[in-house]
Design an enzyme around this catalytic site. Structure first.
Site, PDB file in Angstrom:
ATOM      1  N   ALA A 629      -2.355   7.257 -27.978  1.00  0.00           N
ATOM      2  CA  ALA A 629      -3.479   7.985 -27.390  1.00  0.00           C
ATOM      3  C   ALA A 629      -4.158   8.784 -28.480  1.00  0.00           C
ATOM      4  O   ALA A 629      -3.520   9.204 -29.450  1.00  0.00           O
ATOM      5  CB  ALA A 629      -2.994   8.897 -26.262  1.00  0.00           C
ATOM      6  N   PHE A 632     -10.140  10.269 -27.944  1.00  0.00           N
ATOM      7  CA  PHE A 632     -11.125   9.587 -27.107  1.00  0.00           C
ATOM      8  C   PHE A 632     -10.503   9.058 -25.828  1.00  0.00           C
ATOM      9  O   PHE A 632     -11.151   8.938 -24.813  1.00  0.00           O
ATOM     10  CB  PHE A 632     -11.711   8.400 -27.883  1.00  0.00           C
ATOM     11  CG  PHE A 632     -10.666   7.651 -28.657  1.00  0.00           C
ATOM     12  CD1 PHE A 632     -10.488   7.929 -30.004  1.00  0.00           C
ATOM     13  CD2 PHE A 632      -9.838   6.733 -28.051  1.00  0.00           C
ATOM     14  CE1 PHE A 632      -9.513   7.256 -30.712  1.00  0.00           C
ATOM     15  CE2 PHE A 632      -8.861   6.070 -28.757  1.00  0.00           C
ATOM     16  CZ  PHE A 632      -8.706   6.338 -30.102  1.00  0.00           C
ATOM     17  N   GLU A 634      -7.002   6.252 -24.544  1.00  0.00           N
ATOM     18  CA  GLU A 634      -5.795   5.513 -24.872  1.00  0.00           C
ATOM     19  C   GLU A 634      -6.080   4.402 -25.876  1.00  0.00           C
ATOM     20  O   GLU A 634      -7.193   3.894 -25.969  1.00  0.00           O
ATOM     21  CB  GLU A 634      -5.189   4.902 -23.607  1.00  0.00           C
ATOM     22  CG  GLU A 634      -4.619   5.938 -22.642  1.00  0.00           C
ATOM     23  CD  GLU A 634      -4.026   5.302 -21.409  1.00  0.00           C
ATOM     24  OE1 GLU A 634      -4.463   4.181 -21.069  1.00  0.00           O
ATOM     25  OE2 GLU A 634      -3.144   5.909 -20.783  1.00  0.00           O
ATOM     26  N   LYS A 653      -9.340   0.422 -28.186  1.00  0.00           N
ATOM     27  CA  LYS A 653      -9.577   1.847 -27.949  1.00  0.00           C
ATOM     28  C   LYS A 653     -10.410   1.988 -26.679  1.00  0.00           C
ATOM     29  O   LYS A 653     -11.437   1.345 -26.544  1.00  0.00           O
ATOM     30  CB  LYS A 653     -10.325   2.486 -29.116  1.00  0.00           C
ATOM     31  CG  LYS A 653      -9.498   2.677 -30.379  1.00  0.00           C
ATOM     32  CD  LYS A 653     -10.318   3.423 -31.421  1.00  0.00           C
ATOM     33  CE  LYS A 653      -9.520   3.685 -32.687  1.00  0.00           C
ATOM     34  NZ  LYS A 653     -10.312   4.441 -33.682  1.00  0.00           N
ATOM     35  N   ASP A 746     -12.584  11.695 -43.745  1.00  0.00           N
ATOM     36  CA  ASP A 746     -11.283  11.940 -43.124  1.00  0.00           C
ATOM     37  C   ASP A 746     -10.245  10.951 -43.640  1.00  0.00           C
ATOM     38  O   ASP A 746      -9.519  10.341 -42.865  1.00  0.00           O
ATOM     39  CB  ASP A 746     -11.405  11.841 -41.607  1.00  0.00           C
ATOM     40  CG  ASP A 746     -10.155  12.362 -40.905  1.00  0.00           C
ATOM     41  OD1 ASP A 746      -9.940  11.992 -39.744  1.00  0.00           O
ATOM     42  OD2 ASP A 746      -9.389  13.104 -41.530  1.00  0.00           O
TER      43      ASP A 746
END
Length: 987
Positions: A629, A632, A634, A653, A746
Site C-alpha cells: 500500500a 495513493f 493499494e 497501482k 526522490d
C-alpha cells in the site's frame, strides 16, 4: 434460561422452514374421488361390452364413481375418454391411477386374447371440442403415455389388492388436455383418477422471499425480494434469485445479497430482520448481530442504528458511532511558574480525569492586570509562547515578551477531542505572577518615516519606564531573503527613538527589531517588522522606467514576429530537416535526444495522459493479490492478457476511493511521466485504466520488490562486484533521465525496484512535493499526502528548493551508501534536524563495513557542498565501468566500518601540504591516495613541485572528476603557496 428457550425455538423454526421448503407442493387439476355426481366420460367400442360407470366404495368406505370393463375377446379396443382438464400453466402433469385387474387364469376366456394391461393416452386442445367421433379413436392423434401393467392381480379366493400407478404427461402447451384409456382383452376396474402438477412452495431463506413457482422446464428461475427491514447494497443491485426444479423442489441455495438494515439483525436463521432491542444497536447494514451500546451511551427505542451519548458525554466529529462517548478532561494540576525577569516557564501536572480519551492537549490564556481592583485584560500580541499558546502536547510552556513590574494571570486549560462539543468552557487552573521591575519594557510602534533605494528612516514609541531611565536603543536588521544568517544581520545603536539605516541593498526586504537598554541592561527585542527599500533612487526616474518598458515591449514584439516567421519556414521544410522533429509532444533535439515534457504544462493535464499512456481495457487485467500500500492506495500483483500478446505479470497501482480531481490528476501524472521513458533501468509503463473504478496504473512486475528491503533480506549475500553492478544500473537509468532534463527529486533505495535477474530500475515519478516549514523534523510532502524524509535530499534543495540533476547526484550518493550497507538507514537514528545541522557543518557519512575505499570516495564526491563540484551521472557510469573492468580495486577497503556509534566524517578542514612530509602523506591526508602513483610517475616527487599544479596539470594527469580537482586545488590554495593561479574547474 430465557436465552436457551429462544435458541431452541429458533432451531425448530429453522428446521420446519427447511423441511417445508424442500417438499414439493401439489395442485390437483382433477380427482374423481371428490366428484359427487356421475362422471359421464365418453366411451367408444365396436363391440360389447363397454366401459361402465358404477358407484363403489373406496378404502375408507366413501362412495366414489368408478369405471369397469371385462372383455371376453381382446380383438377389439374399448376406449374411455375424460372431460377437458385445464392445465393451469403447468408444462407437465402427473396422473395417479387406482385400479384393479383380474388375473387371466381366473377367467373363463381364451388365454391368448386375455390381457392384464391397458394403455393411457392424452390429447391436447385449446378448446373443449371433443365429440363422440372427434378426435378419432386411434393412437394418432392421441399421444401415448404408457402401457400400464398391474402389480397385483385378482384371483379366486385371493386377497384383493389395489394397484397404484403415477405417470407423467408432457410437455403440455395448449389450454388443456383429455385423458384416454384403451382396454384390449382386460378385465379391470378404474377406481380413481387424480391429475395434478408439482410446484415449488413459497420460501423464505437468506433474508429473501421467493414466491410460489410452477416449473416450466427442467429448472425454472424464480425472482424474489428482500424480507422486511432488509435491502441490497449498491445503487442498482440484482434481485434475489433461486431455481425451482421440475419435481417441485427448490434447487440449491439462493443467489442474494440481502442484508439487514441498520438497527436490525438477522433472526431465526436469516428468515427475518428483527429490530435491535433497547440498549443494543447496529450501525451498518449486514448480517451481523446487534451490539451492546458503547460505554456512556444508550438507546431510547428499538431498531437504533446508533447510541446517543448520556448527558455530559460526547463524541468527536471524527469518532465513529461504535466508539464510547467521552467527556472533556478535568483541569490541569499544580501549575508551577519560574519567573525570569520578563519571561516565564510554566509547568503543570496532567489532569486526574482525561475524559476517557488519549488526544489530550493544553492551552494557556494570558491576562494582564494593570491596576489592583480593575479587571484583567487579554495580553497583547507581543507576548510569545514556545512551543505555542494552543494545542500544546507536553506539560511545559515558555512565555516571553512580558512587561516588567506587571502582574499577569495565566490559566492553563486542558482540552481533548470533545471539548468543542461541550457547552461549558474547558477546565483550567489559574496562577498569578509578577514580573521583575528592573527590565526595560518592550519597544512597540515601530514604523517607517521615509525610504530610499539604499536607506530606511524608522521611528518608534518611547516606552513608559518608571523605574530606570532609558539610556540607549539597539536596532537589529536582517535581509529577509537570507533569513537569520549571521552575515545577513546587522546592529546599530541610537540615543533616541529614531534611526537611519544606510548602505542597504536596493529593492530588498528587511526584518527590523528594536530593544531598549537601561542601567539594568538590555530588554527583549520587540516584534519583528518588515520594511522594503525602494527600487529607484527617486521618483524622477519614472520616465526612464516607462521608456525602458516601451523599449522592452518593442523588442518582445520583434522577437515574436521573428519567431513566427522561423516557425512557418520550418513547418514548410519540416520534411527536409531530420535533425528537429516533434512527435507526441516529445521534442527531438539533435540526433535522437528526447526531452522530457512536464504534463502540468498542458492546459488540460488529461491530454498528457492520453498522449503518453496507453489505455487498457479492464477485461484484460486480472488482480491476484495485494502486495502493498502507498499514499495513493493499494499496490497489487496481477496478470495482463492483451489479445495477440503473451500474458505477463504486472504491478497495479490503484487510486483509493474518495479522491479529489487534483489527486486523480497527480496520480495519473506519474503515468504520463513514465510513458515518456524507454530504458532498461527505468520502470516500464504497461498502460492505464481510467474508464472504470478504481483508476489503475499498470507497470512491469519486479519480483524482488524495493531495493532497500531486498538488501536487508539478503544481508551479506552479494559480492562487491554484484553490488557495483546494481549501482551501475541505477546510475545508467539516472543518466538517461538527466539527459532528458528530468529531475527525479526522490531518488532513494526504497524507490528502486529489483527484478528476478537483479536488474535495478528507477521508479516513483510522483510530482508536486513541497517542504513543510516550521517543523522540528522537516520533510517533503507529496501532493497525495505521503512524507519523504529529507536525509536523501541535497542541502540546496532543502534550503532553497533548488532541485537539479546535481541534487539527484547527492541522492544517488546516499543510495550508494544504502546499497553498500545492505539497506542500513542513512544517519541511523539521528533526527532530521540533526542531519541538516551535521551536513551544514560539513560532516558526511562514514564508509559502510567492508566498503571499497574507491566507492566511498565516489560517495563523498556526490556529497560535495557546491553542487557544481559534484560529478555528472555520465562520469559516475564511466567510473563504475572502470571498477567493473578492474575488480581488484574493490579489494581496498576502509579500516573500520560505519555503524550507529561510529562518528560522521568531518570534511571541514582537510590537512594541508605543510603538515605532510611527502606527496603520498599529503594525498592520504586529503583522501586522494588513489592518485599517489599517478603523481610520482608524472615527476611530482616533492611538495615543492606539487605547489605549482593547476587545473590543466590535473587534466594531463587524468584527474577529470570536478570534485577531486577542487579538493586537490583547494588544499594547495589554502596555504597561499601556489605560484600560479589555478584555472577554473572543468565540469
Amino acid at each position: 434460561m430465557e436465552l436457551f428457550s429462544r435458541n431452541v425455538a429458533a432451531f425448530w423454526i429453522i428446521l420446519l422452514e427447511f423441511l417445508l421448503g424442500s417438499v414439493a407442493e401439489e395442485e390437483v387439476l382433477m380427482n374423481t374421488k371428490t366428484e359427487t355426481s356421475d362422471l359421464k366420460w365418453t366411451t367408444h367400442s365396436r363391440s360389447k361390452p363397454e366401459w361402465e360407470e358404477v358407484s363403489g366404495l373406496d378404502e375408507e368406505n366413501n362412495s366414489v364413481r368408478t369405471y369397469q370393463i371385462c372383455q371376453a375377446d381382446g380383438s377389439s379396443s374399448h376406449w374411455l375418454r375424460s372431460k377437458l382438464i385445464e392445465r393451469r400453466g403447468a408444462s407437465q402433469v402427473y396422473v395417479e391411477l387406482f385400479f384393479t385387474m383380474v388375473e387371466c387364469s381366473s377367467r373363463n376366456t381364451h388365454h391368448r386374447s386375455c390381457k392384464e394391461t391397458f394403455n393411457l393416452y392424452y390429447y391436447q386442445s385449446d378448446t373443449d371440442d371433443a365429440t363422440a367421433t372427434h378426435p378419432a379413436w386411434m393412437e394418432n392423434p392421441y399421444t401415448k403415455v404408457d402401457t400400464v401393467a398391474a402389480d397385483f392381480l385378482l384371483r379366486k379366493g385371493g386377497e384383493k389388492k389395489v394397484n397404484v400407478k403415477t405417470l407423467r404427461l408432457g410437455p403440455l402447451s395448449k389450454r388443456g388436455f383429455y385423458l384416454a384409456f384403451q382396454a384390449q382383452g382386460a378385465c379391470m376396474a378404474l377406481l380413481s383418477v387424480r391429475v395434478f402438477f408439482k410446484k415449488c412452495p413459497a420460501l423464505t431463506r437468506s433474508l429473501s422471499v421467493f414466491p410460489e413457482t410452477v416449473p416450466r422446464s427442467l429448472v425454472q428461475e424464480a425472482v424474489g425480494q428482500c424480507v422486511a427491514n432488509a435491502a441490497q447494497p449498491g445503487p442498482s443491485p440484482r434481485p434475489p434469485k433461486m431455481f425451482c426444479g421440475e419435481d417441485g423442489q427448490w434447487v440449491d441455495q439462493p443467489t442474494t445479497t440481502c442484508t439487514c438494515l441498520p438497527g436490525f439483525e438477522a433472526s431465526h436463521g436469516e428468515l427475518e430482520c428483527r429490530a435491535c432491542p433497547v440498549g443494543l444497536f447496529k450501525m451498518g447494514s449486514g448480517t451481523g448481530p446487534c451490539s451492546v451500546c458503547p460505554e456512556n451511551s444508550q438507546t431510547g427505542e428499538t431498531g437504533s442504528a446508533a447510541c446517543v451519548c448520556r448527558s455530559g458525554f460526547y463524541r468527536a466529529l471524527s469518532d465513529s458511532a461504535d466508539t464510547p462517548c467521552t467527556r472533556p478532561p478535568s483541569s490541569p494540576r499544580s501549575p508551577v511558574p519560574q519567573v525570569n525577569d520578563t519571561s516565564l516557564t510554566l509547568e503543570w501536572s496532567e489532569p486526574l480525569d482525561s475524559g476517557g480519551r488519549s488526544d489530550l492537549s493544553y492551552s494557556v490564556e494570558c491576562r494582564m492586570c494593570s491596576t489592583p481592583g480593575s479587571p484583567c485584560t487579554l495580553c497583547s500580541d507581543g507576548v510569545n509562547y514556545r512551543p505555542s499558546q494552543t494545542g500544546i502536547q507536553g506539560r511545559r510552556v515558555s512565555i516571553w515578551g512580558l512587561r516588567p513590574h506587571t502582574t499577569y494571570s495565566f490559566t492553563v486549560m486542558a482540552l481533548n477531542g470533545v471539548s468543542a462539543q461541550s457547552q461549558q468552557g474547558p477546565a483550567g487552573e489559574t496562577i498569578n505572577i509578577t514580573t521583575s521591575p528592573n527590565v526595560p519594557v518592550l519597544v512597540s510602534g515601530l514604523r517607517k518615516s521615509t525610504a530610499t533605494e539604499s536607506s530606511l528612516t524608522l521611528y518608534w514609541n518611547t516606552p513608559t519606564q518608571s523605574h530606570y531611565r532609558i539610556l540607549q536603543y539597539q536596532i537589529r536588521y536582517c535581509e529577509k531573503e537570507r533569513g537569520s544568517e549571521e552575515n545577513s544581520c546587522h546592529y546599530m545603536e541610537s540615543n533616541n527613538n529614531e534611526v537611519v539605516l544606510s548602505d542597504l541593498r536596493r529593492a530588498t526586504q528587511y526584518e527590523v527589531q528594536v530593544r531598549a537598554r537601561t542601567f539594568a541592561g538590555y530588554g527583549s527585542f520587540g516584534k519583528a517588522i518588515l520594511f522594503r527599500t525602494l527600487p529607484d533612487e527617486d521618483d524622477s526616474s519614472s520616465p526612464l522606467l516607462v521608456t525602458g518598458i516601451l523599449i522592452a515591449m518593442g523588442m518582445l514584439l520583434l522577437i515574436i514576429v521573428i519567431g513566427a516567421a522561423i516557425y512557418c519556414i520550418r513547418k514548410q521544410n519540416n520534411y527536409k530537416d531530420p535533425e528537429l522533429s516533434d512527435k507526441n509532444g516529445q521534442y527531438l533535439m539533435g540526433q535522437g535526444v528526447k526531452v522530457y515534457i512536464d504534463p502540468f504544462t498542458y492546459e488540460d493535464p488529461n491530454e498528457a495522459v492520453r498522449e503518453f499512456a496507453k489505455e487498457i481495457d479492464v477485461s484484460c487485467v486480472k488482480i491476484e493479490e495485494v502486495i502493498g500500500a502507498g499514499e495513493f492506495g493499494e499496490v497489487c500483483r496481477g496478470r495482463l492478457r492483451i489479445p495477440g500478446k503473451k500474458e505477463n505479470y504486472v504491478a497495479i497501482k490503484t487510486l483509493k476511493g474518495g479522491y479529489t480531481d487534483k489527486q486523480r490528476r497527480d496520480f495519473l501524472a506519474e503515468a504520463s511521466i513514465m510513458g515518456q521513458f524507454q530504458h532498461p533501468n527505468i520502470i516500464h509503463l504497461e498502460g492505464i485504466i481510467t474508464a472504470s473504478c478504481p483508476v489503475m496504473i499498470l507497470t512491469e512486475f519486479m519480483e524482488n520488490g524495493a531495493l532497500d528491503s531486498f538488501l536487508r533480506l539478503n544481508d551479506g549475500q552479494f559480492t562487491p562486484i554484484q553490488l557495483v553492478g546494481m549501482l551501475r544500473g541505477i546510475a545508467s537509468g539516472m543518466k538517461y533521465l538527466s539527459e532528458m532534463s528530468y529531475v527525479h527529486r526522490d531518488l532513494a533505495a526504497r524507490n528502486i525496484l529489483v527484478n528476478s535477474n537483479l536488474v535495478c530500475k528507477v521508479s516513483d515519478f510522483g510530482l508536486s512535493r513541497f517542504l513543510q516549514e516550521n517543523s522540528s523534523d522537516p520533510t517533503y510532502t507529496s501532493s497525495l499526502g505521503g512524507k519523504i524524509p529529507i536525509r536523501w535530499t541535497a542541502p540546496e534543495a532543502i534550503a532553497f528548493r533548488k532541485f537539479t540533476c546535481a541534487s539527484d547526484v547527492w541522492s544517488y550518493g546516499i543510495v550508494m551508501w544504502e546499497v553498500m550497507s545492505f539497506g542500513e538507514r542513512p544517519y541511523w537514528d539521528m533526527s532530521n534536524q540533526d542531519v541538516i545541522n551535521a551536513i551544514e557543518q560539513d560532516y558526511r557519512l562514514p564508509p559502510p563495513p567492508d566498503c571499497p575505499t574507491y566507492l566511498h570516495q565516489l560517495m563523498l564526491d556526490c556529497w560535495q557542498k557546491e553542487r557544481t563540484a559534484r560529478p555528472r551521472f555520465a562520469n559516475i557510469v564511466s567510473a563504475l565501468d572502470k571498477l567493473i573492468r578492474n575488480p581488484a580495486s574493490l579489494k581496498i577497503t576502509a579500516q573500520e566500518g560505519a555503524g550507529p556509534s561510529h562518528p560522521l566524517l568531518d570534511q571541514r578542514s582537510p590537512l594541508t601540504p605543510s603538515s605532510c612530509g611527502t606527496v603520498g602523506d599529503w594525498l592520504r591526508a586529503i583522501k586522494m591516495e588513489r592518485y599517489e602513483e599517478t603523481f610520482l610517475q608524472a615527476g611530482y616527487t616533492s611538495m615543492q613541485l606539487v605547489t605549482h599544479i593547476n587545473t590543466e596539470d590535473l587534466l594531463r594527469l587524468g584527474i577529470t572528476l570536478a570534485g577531486h580537482q577542487k579538493k586537490i586545488l583547494s588544499s594547495i590554495e589554502a596555504l597561499g603557496i601556489q605560484n600560479k593561479a589555478p584555472g577554473n574547474v572543468l565540469y
